[in-house]
Design an enzyme around this catalytic site. Structure first.
Site, PDB file in Angstrom:
ATOM      1  CG  HIS A  38      28.600  42.182  18.776  1.00 35.17           C
ATOM      2  ND1 HIS A  38      28.232  43.485  18.630  1.00 35.17           N
ATOM      3  CD2 HIS A  38      27.886  41.702  19.829  1.00 35.17           C
ATOM      4  CE1 HIS A  38      27.340  43.807  19.554  1.00 35.17           C
ATOM      5  NE2 HIS A  38      27.108  42.737  20.297  1.00 35.17           N
ATOM      6  CD  GLU A  78      33.078  41.477  18.909  1.00 32.64           C
ATOM      7  OE1 GLU A  78      32.793  41.639  17.700  1.00 32.64           O
ATOM      8  OE2 GLU A  78      32.774  42.292  19.803  1.00 32.64           O
ATOM      9  CD  GLU A  99      29.396  44.424  14.646  1.00 40.05           C
ATOM     10  OE1 GLU A  99      28.873  43.654  15.468  1.00 40.05           O
ATOM     11  OE2 GLU A  99      29.997  45.465  14.973  1.00 40.05           O
ATOM     12  CG  HIS A 146      27.409  47.103  16.726  1.00 37.01           C
ATOM     13  ND1 HIS A 146      28.311  46.501  17.573  1.00 37.01           N
ATOM     14  CD2 HIS A 146      26.932  48.202  17.378  1.00 37.01           C
ATOM     15  CE1 HIS A 146      28.386  47.220  18.691  1.00 37.01           C
ATOM     16  NE2 HIS A 146      27.567  48.243  18.586  1.00 37.01           N
TER      17      HIS A 146
HETATM   18 ZN   LIG Z   1      29.281  44.720  17.316  1.00 38.93          ZN
END
Ligand SMILES: [Zn+2]
Length: 381
Positions: free
Chosen positions: A262, A339, A175, A172
């Site tokens: 992420h 994350e 990020e 992504h």
């Molecule tokens: Zn992500």
């Protein structure tokens, strides 16, 4: 006053910028999708004059929240914009969400100021960092494939051990925390201390720093140039070329360990999770993950072990997501989702910068410790 976003990784659409006290903007969705959250633009105008910004379509993004997140504050609450005069040092701005639009305001000390959702990671910085890594002794660099638009999917390889460790980031593109994290991790590995040496002699480490270079150059939030969310492509017969490149490279080496980096718009802490509930999961795989968590926490206070999966861990893992697919395809591996937050963290908050490139960098430096311990555990006779 001039507002520009027509540079790589830039993103914003100007509705009306005639009055610095009422600058009206929109954030365009990623091509072919409804994903929107990333904005990144540069303003040139008089210093010392109050600028009031409104992102008019902010609430459009809330249609696509992850499941079971109703009790969590959404992405426009507490995820302040950051501003910078030099592109290096970013500070948070006051902001407000009224249910539809997102507003923030700033009295700049300089004529030119950058504004973004989170500190951007400039493509030229990425290129220079890759060159620096590739020039270091014992590091090889190769293109394991090409993106949809023909960009190199870069991979660095370092270390000489029999285990195959992997770290991937930026499926992504917005990020960017993952990029700062990798700088911290790789800098420590390139001037190795005892932990780094132990890791690199027990394992060969493959690092893919930017799985989605097209999305990043376009200033996308989540998608590649074809509008595909790469982290939902892993179980496809013919996945997007970016995922195919990484998957094929993993098939060639095997995977003993993988960390997929992420960042989450809603969380106020660093979160990691093993690939629980994939068909190949066994309860015995929980213990190495918990050991990994404890070792990471000892190395950096921003990692706090034992967080529950936000919204509850799905009973059946979604194998189209990278870390689940890896954990299932390589049943003996420890496959971890990381994350990092966009918001400030609950523990040790920093009102000036919030979660920042510096904190991400330190977290990446620290991850060498639990990775070295995991390599040592796997090397025991
Ligand atoms: Zn992500």
């Amino acid at each position: 006053m001039k507002i520009e976003a027509d540079f790589p990784t830039g993103r914003v659409e100007v509705v009306d910028a005639s009055d610095p006290g009422d600058i009206r903007l929109r954030v365009p969705a990623d091509t072919g999708t409804d994903f929107l959250c990333w904005y990144n633009f540069r303003v040139t105008g008089p210093a010392g004059v109050l600028r009031r910004f409104t992102i008019e379509n902010a609430s459009d993004s809330l249609k696509l929240r992850l499941p079971n997140r109703e009790n969590q504050a959404h992405q426009w609450l507490g995820a302040g914009p950051v501003a910078s005069a030099d592109g290096e040092n970013w500070t948070r701005l006051a902001h407000h969400f009224d249910g539809r639009a997102f507003r923030f305001w700033h009295v700049p000390r300089h004529e030119v100021t950058h504004y973004a959702k989170f500190a951007p990671y400039p493509p030229e910085r990425e290129a220079a960092f890759l060159d620096r890594c590739a020039a270091a002794p014992g590091v090889t660099r190769e293109a394991i494939g090409q993106s949809t638009e023909g960009r190199r999917i870069e991979m660095l390889r370092l270390g000489s051990g029999p285990l195959n460790f992997w770290v991937i980031a930026r499926q992504h593109p917005s990020e960017t925390q993952g990029a700062f994290f990798l700088e911290g991790m790789l800098e420590r590995l390139l001037t190795p201390d005892a932990d780094a040496r132990a890791l690199l002699s027990a394992a060969t480490l493959q690092v893919v720093p930017n799985v989605n270079p097209d999305g990043w150059m376009r200033g996308h939030t989540r998608a590649n140039a074809d509008g595909l969310n790469l982290n939902r492509e892993w179980s496809a017969d013919n996945p997007a070329p970016e995922v195919a490149a990484v998957r094929d490279a993993m098939e060639r080496t095997g995977v003993d360990f993988c960390l997929d980096c992420h960042a989450d718009n809603e969380l106020e802490y660093v979160f990691a999770w093993a690939s629980e509930n994939v068909p190949a999961w066994t309860p015995a795989r929980r213990q190495p993950f918990e050991l990994f968590e404890r070792n990471w926490a000892k190395a950096n206070p921003d990692y706090i072990p034992g967080r529950a999966y936000p919204g509850g861990c799905p009973a059946e893992a979604d194998l189209s997501m990278g870390w689940n697919w890896i954990g299932n395809r390589f049943p003996d591996s420890l496959s971890i989702l990381l994350e990092q937050p966009f918001k400030d963290v609950q523990e040790r908050p920093d009102p000036l910068t919030g979660w920042s490139p510096q904190r991400a960098h330190a977290l990446g430096r620290a991850v060498v410790v639990p990775m070295a311990a995991e390599a040592a555990r796997r090397s025991e006779p």
